[in-house]
Design an enzyme around this catalytic site. Structure first.
Site, PDB file in Angstrom:
ATOM      1  N   ARG A  33      -2.440  -1.982  -3.501  1.00 35.60           N
ATOM      2  CA  ARG A  33      -3.752  -1.111  -3.409  1.00 35.60           C
ATOM      3  C   ARG A  33      -3.482   0.066  -4.047  1.00 35.60           C
ATOM      4  O   ARG A  33      -2.685   0.861  -4.230  1.00 35.60           O
ATOM      5  CB  ARG A  33      -3.621  -0.919  -2.001  1.00 35.60           C
ATOM      6  CG  ARG A  33      -5.065   0.302  -1.735  1.00 35.60           C
ATOM      7  CD  ARG A  33      -4.827   0.945  -0.264  1.00 35.60           C
ATOM      8  NE  ARG A  33      -5.970   1.988  -0.402  1.00 35.60           N
ATOM      9  CZ  ARG A  33      -5.825   3.157   0.453  1.00 35.60           C
ATOM     10  NH1 ARG A  33      -4.880   3.334   1.150  1.00 35.60           N
ATOM     11  NH2 ARG A  33      -7.125   3.761   0.319  1.00 35.60           N
ATOM     12  N   ARG A  75     -11.039  16.449   6.827  1.00 32.69           N
ATOM     13  CA  ARG A  75     -11.716  16.853   5.563  1.00 32.69           C
ATOM     14  C   ARG A  75     -13.253  17.360   6.069  1.00 32.69           C
ATOM     15  O   ARG A  75     -13.862  16.783   6.955  1.00 32.69           O
ATOM     16  CB  ARG A  75     -11.945  15.721   4.669  1.00 32.69           C
ATOM     17  CG  ARG A  75     -10.552  15.489   3.631  1.00 32.69           C
ATOM     18  CD  ARG A  75     -10.680  13.986   3.285  1.00 32.69           C
ATOM     19  NE  ARG A  75      -9.875  13.083   3.879  1.00 32.69           N
ATOM     20  CZ  ARG A  75      -9.748  11.801   3.237  1.00 32.69           C
ATOM     21  NH1 ARG A  75     -10.584  11.159   2.513  1.00 32.69           N
ATOM     22  NH2 ARG A  75      -8.974  10.721   4.281  1.00 32.69           N
ATOM     23  N   GLU A 120      -8.322  -4.774   4.830  1.00 33.77           N
ATOM     24  CA  GLU A 120      -8.084  -4.502   3.387  1.00 33.77           C
ATOM     25  C   GLU A 120      -7.079  -5.461   2.797  1.00 33.77           C
ATOM     26  O   GLU A 120      -7.176  -5.799   1.669  1.00 33.77           O
ATOM     27  CB  GLU A 120      -7.893  -2.991   3.245  1.00 33.77           C
ATOM     28  CG  GLU A 120      -9.228  -1.863   3.422  1.00 33.77           C
ATOM     29  CD  GLU A 120      -8.921  -0.723   3.540  1.00 33.77           C
ATOM     30  OE1 GLU A 120      -8.498  -0.215   4.894  1.00 33.77           O
ATOM     31  OE2 GLU A 120      -8.882   0.258   2.769  1.00 33.77           O
ATOM     32  N   HIS A 123     -12.669   3.691  -0.471  1.00 32.41           N
ATOM     33  CA  HIS A 123     -12.635   2.673   0.730  1.00 32.41           C
ATOM     34  C   HIS A 123     -13.314   1.344   0.196  1.00 32.41           C
ATOM     35  O   HIS A 123     -14.095   0.665   1.161  1.00 32.41           O
ATOM     36  CB  HIS A 123     -13.357   3.156   1.859  1.00 32.41           C
ATOM     37  CG  HIS A 123     -12.724   4.195   2.797  1.00 32.41           C
ATOM     38  ND1 HIS A 123     -13.434   5.118   3.591  1.00 32.41           N
ATOM     39  CD2 HIS A 123     -11.297   4.491   2.900  1.00 32.41           C
ATOM     40  CE1 HIS A 123     -12.451   6.012   4.143  1.00 32.41           C
ATOM     41  NE2 HIS A 123     -11.373   5.676   3.622  1.00 32.41           N
ATOM     42  N   ASN A 182       0.918  -1.149   0.014  1.00 34.15           N
ATOM     43  CA  ASN A 182       0.164  -0.007  -0.179  1.00 34.15           C
ATOM     44  C   ASN A 182       0.844   1.316  -0.064  1.00 34.15           C
ATOM     45  O   ASN A 182       1.372   1.557   0.926  1.00 34.15           O
ATOM     46  CB  ASN A 182      -0.922   0.177   1.329  1.00 34.15           C
ATOM     47  CG  ASN A 182      -1.761   1.228   1.393  1.00 34.15           C
ATOM     48  OD1 ASN A 182      -1.792   2.005   0.458  1.00 34.15           O
ATOM     49  ND2 ASN A 182      -2.676   1.185   2.401  1.00 34.15           N
TER      50      ASN A 182
END
Ligand code: AMP
Length: 406
Positions: A90, A240, A383, A179, A7
């Site tokens: 990823r 965010r 993940e 996601h 990743n």
């Protein structure tokens, strides 16, 4: 059979080596501040972890250090890199090109590069990670697993924005989500834990970490999600803003003299929990301040929980109900206060949290009350395992791989 999961972030590179037969993590670690003088490498599982300061000028250097740590020294789980059977990467943005994981070819790399406009930091770093792995492990299959692929089933009414259609045609401006690998994992794991087929359940999955997103999964098919063209849309997050009135953007540009970059930084890096609390983007710190009576911290976590609650309501309307709500991510898994606030007052909608189960710590667990029509379940995401499983599935289909024979 061992799958290396990579990743690659803009200045970091996380990895896990997974024995896909037992699904056990046999090594993991992280390279941080890649490209800077104070870069370092953390390698090991849980307490058995070492941190080594080492100069990592780029992602290729990071991959080399990672591979060395897998085969050399006391924490080396394998003897030779030939014991790595394939690599899964990823990739944040797969656009409309990819609705599933794929074996990486020159064409796939071109598309990842083309899509970098939508996720500049992430896609370009991922490409560096891919190129580094190709150089160091040239005969191993490389697989791309896209965060957006799971949401390619969204219907146009969910993924289109009500702006001039030509802009969709010209730039591909639409909802892609993010996601997806996490939502896919927790949905299937929740169904498995409940002993019911995913194809028979209406689910709302909530990934609540530093980045946050909610998805509606109707009988196993993703029908809506809160992140949009980019991961800025939807829920309030650590730094965010999530969804805001778009008119705020030109207002700020006019009144504060902000450039497009300034306004993007403000919404991506200075908003959310940090912007409201003025204290931190980290929920634990915000909660501590709220418990001491800090009003802005209290407001921040009230707003946060309310934003999740509103998406749950929306998605119940979209699917005409919900059977299971799944929570994951640092906040979803650990914050009993936020979970209580999210579900407070939803009893008329058949959603009741069991307060004692909600306070329990642990891993995978049901936290809804026995009388709740809707089951609420906490499932830590994984993940990396999902990436390893996809990689393994593609390895199986391909004849390019020569499995290691001990
Ligand atoms: P993640 O991105 O999934 O690692 O999640 C990070 C977020 O989870 C941060 O806002 C953390 O403060 C939050 N978090 C982790 N542990 C806890 C906890 N015990 N209570 C509240 N928030 C937590």
């Amino acid at each position: 059979m061992n799958i290396l999961v990579i990743n690659a972030g803009s200045s970091s590179l996380k990895y896990q080596l997974i024995d896909i037969v037992t699904e056990k993590v046999i090594a993991k670690g992280l390279c941080e501040r890649v490209g800077s003088k104070d870069s370092f490498h953390k390698h090991g599982i849980d307490e058995d972890e070492v941190v080594i300061d080492t100069f990592l000028p780029d992602h290729k250097a990071a991959i080399e250090v990672v591979l060395r740590s897998l085969v050399e020294g006391p924490r080396a789980p394998i003897h030779s890199v030939s014991e790595i059977d394939a690599v899964g990467h990823r990739i944040v943005q797969g656009g409309a090109y990819f609705n599933q994981s794929v074996v990486i070819t020159p064409d796939v790399k071109d598309k990842i590069l083309e899509l970098a406009e939508l996720a500049p930091l992430h896609n370009l770093s991922a490409l560096q990670g891919i190129k580094a792995c190709e150089e160091v492990l040239p005969d191993r299959l490389q697989v791309a697993v896209f965060d957006t692929a799971f949401f390619q089933t969204l219907p146009p009414k969910a993924y289109m924005y009500p702006i001039p259609y030509e802009l969709y045609q010209k730039y591909g401006i639409r909802k892609y989500g993010a996601h997806g690998t996490s939502h896919r994992y927790i949905a299937s794991r929740a169904a498995e834990l409940l002993g019911e087929p995913l194809s028979e359940l209406k689910m709302i999955t909530c990934h609540l970490g530093n980045g946050c997103s909610v998805s509606a999964i109707d009988h196993g098919v993703a029908v809506d999600t809160s992140m949009g063209l980019t991961p800025l849309d939807g829920l309030m997050m650590g730094t965010r803003s999530g969804a805001i009135d778009p008119a705020i953007v030109p207002f700020l540009m006019d009144h504060e003299g902000l450039s497009t970059q300034d306004v993007s930084d403000l919404l991506n890096k200075q908003s959310g929990l940090l912007g409201i609390s003025g204290i931190s983007n980290d929920m634990r710190t915000v909660q501590e301040a709220a418990q001491e009576g800090n009003e802005r911290a209290l407001l921040a976590y009230d707003m946060y929980a309310n934003s999740v609650k509103k998406y749950i309501g929306q998605y119940m309307a979209v699917m005409a109900g919900v059977d299971v709500i799944v929570l994951t991510g640092g906040i979803g898994e650990n914050s009993s206060i936020i979970r209580r606030l999210i579900f407070a007052g939803m009893q008329p909608m058949g959603i009741v949290v069991d307060s004692s189960k909600n306070e329990q710590r642990g891993f995978e667990r049901l936290i809804s009350h026995d009388k709740s029509k809707v089951r609420i379940i906490v499932v830590p995401t994984n993940e990396e395992l999902m990436i390893a499983r996809d990689t393994y599935a593609l390895v199986h289909k391909s004849s390019q791989i020569v499995p290691y024979k001990g």
